[in-house]
Design a protein around this motif. Structure first.
Motif, PDB file in Angstrom:
ATOM      1  N   ARG A  24       0.822  -1.216   0.000  1.00 53.35           N
ATOM      2  CA  ARG A  24       0.000   0.000   0.000  1.00 53.35           C
ATOM      3  C   ARG A  24       0.854   1.263   0.000  1.00 53.35           C
ATOM      4  NH1 ARG A  24      -3.142  -3.263   3.801  1.00 53.35           N
ATOM      5  NH2 ARG A  24      -5.098  -3.797   2.772  1.00 53.35           N
ATOM      6  N   SER A  25       2.101   1.140   0.381  1.00 51.38           N
ATOM      7  CA  SER A  25       2.981   2.294   0.505  1.00 51.38           C
ATOM      8  C   SER A  25       3.673   2.598  -0.823  1.00 51.38           C
ATOM      9  CB  SER A  25       4.043   2.032   1.569  1.00 51.38           C
ATOM     10  OG  SER A  25       5.001   3.068   1.571  1.00 51.38           O
ATOM     11  N   SER A  26       3.646   3.862  -1.210  1.00 50.81           N
ATOM     12  CA  SER A  26       4.341   4.256  -2.443  1.00 50.81           C
ATOM     13  C   SER A  26       5.842   4.430  -2.210  1.00 50.81           C
ATOM     14  CB  SER A  26       3.743   5.561  -2.979  1.00 50.81           C
ATOM     15  OG  SER A  26       3.903   6.588  -2.027  1.00 50.81           O
ATOM     16  N   GLU A  27       6.291   4.291  -0.975  1.00 51.48           N
ATOM     17  CA  GLU A  27       7.703   4.508  -0.658  1.00 51.48           C
ATOM     18  C   GLU A  27       8.558   3.249  -0.754  1.00 51.48           C
ATOM     19  OE1 GLU A  27       7.814   6.311   3.177  1.00 51.48           O
ATOM     20  OE2 GLU A  27       6.881   8.158   2.473  1.00 51.48           O
ATOM     21  N   GLY A  28       7.933   2.078  -0.719  1.00 50.92           N
ATOM     22  CA  GLY A  28       8.702   0.837  -0.695  1.00 50.92           C
ATOM     23  C   GLY A  28       8.913   0.247  -2.073  1.00 50.92           C
ATOM     24  N   ASP A  29       9.560  -0.892  -2.091  1.00 55.06           N
ATOM     25  CA  ASP A  29       9.788  -1.645  -3.322  1.00 55.06           C
ATOM     26  C   ASP A  29       8.613  -2.605  -3.504  1.00 55.06           C
ATOM     27  OD1 ASP A  29      10.580  -3.243  -5.407  1.00 55.06           O
ATOM     28  OD2 ASP A  29      12.553  -3.726  -4.552  1.00 55.06           O
ATOM     29  N   ARG A  30       7.597  -2.135  -4.174  1.00 54.39           N
ATOM     30  CA  ARG A  30       6.366  -2.911  -4.329  1.00 54.39           C
ATOM     31  C   ARG A  30       6.575  -4.176  -5.160  1.00 54.39           C
ATOM     32  NH1 ARG A  30       1.809   1.693  -5.605  1.00 54.39           N
ATOM     33  NH2 ARG A  30       1.597   2.506  -3.499  1.00 54.39           N
ATOM     34  N   ARG A  31       7.432  -4.119  -6.135  1.00 52.38           N
ATOM     35  CA  ARG A  31       7.674  -5.320  -6.961  1.00 52.38           C
ATOM     36  C   ARG A  31       8.222  -6.459  -6.097  1.00 52.38           C
ATOM     37  NH1 ARG A  31       7.429  -4.290 -12.446  1.00 52.38           N
ATOM     38  NH2 ARG A  31       7.867  -2.148 -13.053  1.00 52.38           N
ATOM     39  N   THR A  32       9.198  -6.136  -5.269  1.00 47.63           N
ATOM     40  CA  THR A  32       9.787  -7.149  -4.397  1.00 47.63           C
ATOM     41  C   THR A  32       8.755  -7.655  -3.393  1.00 47.63           C
ATOM     42  OG1 THR A  32      11.979  -6.181  -4.672  1.00 47.63           O
ATOM     43  CG2 THR A  32      11.651  -7.585  -2.748  1.00 47.63           C
ATOM     44  N   ALA A  33       7.992  -6.752  -2.819  1.00 51.06           N
ATOM     45  CA  ALA A  33       6.965  -7.151  -1.854  1.00 51.06           C
ATOM     46  C   ALA A  33       5.908  -8.035  -2.514  1.00 51.06           C
ATOM     47  CB  ALA A  33       6.310  -5.920  -1.222  1.00 51.06           C
ATOM     48  N   LEU A  34       5.507  -7.692  -3.741  1.00 50.66           N
ATOM     49  CA  LEU A  34       4.514  -8.493  -4.446  1.00 50.66           C
ATOM     50  C   LEU A  34       5.054  -9.877  -4.766  1.00 50.66           C
ATOM     51  CD1 LEU A  34       1.749  -8.866  -5.720  1.00 50.66           C
ATOM     52  CD2 LEU A  34       2.623  -7.718  -7.782  1.00 50.66           C
ATOM     53  N   ALA A  35       6.294  -9.952  -5.199  1.00 52.15           N
ATOM     54  CA  ALA A  35       6.889 -11.258  -5.501  1.00 52.15           C
ATOM     55  C   ALA A  35       6.946 -12.121  -4.246  1.00 52.15           C
ATOM     56  CB  ALA A  35       8.281 -11.080  -6.097  1.00 52.15           C
TER      57      ALA A  35
END
Length: 164
Positions: A24-35
């Protein structure tokens, strides 16, 4: 390391919650979190369905209806996960809606599972039995994670197999 199956499953549940916050955070690495989320969701569900649910049923710690319901919720989670994976770019068009659909499905499942199956397992299984079952769960989960089970093609296949 504690191999109590209830504790291992609860640890995964807390990690799912952490990953949803990251997504939900635009500050993190969303791709890595999603994987990580995709792999963990798939490995966790598959290990529960092949190792934990049948054993809980066989040992009298869960009935068939609870097990079937948990499996149906896993299928729902896989469909929602696939929709999020197919959005493409994190934060892009449809991202927030697909993320909240997935989060809602998973949060609902975690709540029910913790109140029913996991509490029943605590009450009806000895610590040694929970430990042995946890070791089986952890081995299967690790094998699946090592195989890259959270890829979009693997999730598509799970959805297809579920008849969705």
């Amino acid at each position: 390391m504690d191999t109590d199956v209830v504790e291992l499953i609860l640890a995964d549940h807390r990690r799912f919650e952490d990953l949803f916050r990251e997504l939900r955070s635009s500050e993190g690495d969303r791709r890595t979190a999603l994987a990580e989320l995709a792999g963990l969701l798939v490995a966790h569900a598959e290990a529960e369905e092949t190792q934990v649910y049948p054993a809980l049923r066989r040992l009298g710690a869960a009935d068939g209806e609870e097990v079937e319901h948990g499996s149906e919720e896993h299928d729902e989670g896989h469909r929602a996960l696939l929709a999020l994976l197919e959005v493409g770019e994190p934060g892009g068009s449809g991202w927030d809606e697909a993320l909240e659909e997935l989060s809602g499905a998973i949060t609902h499942h975690l709540d029910e599972e913790e109140r029913t199956l996991l509490n029943d397992a605590r009450e009806r299984l000895t610590r040694d039995r929970r430990g042995a079952l946890g070791a089986e769960f952890a081995r299967m989960r690790a094998r699946l994670l090592d195989s890259g089970c959270g890829g979009v093609e693997q999730v598509r296949e799970l959805v297809r197999r579920a008849g969705s």
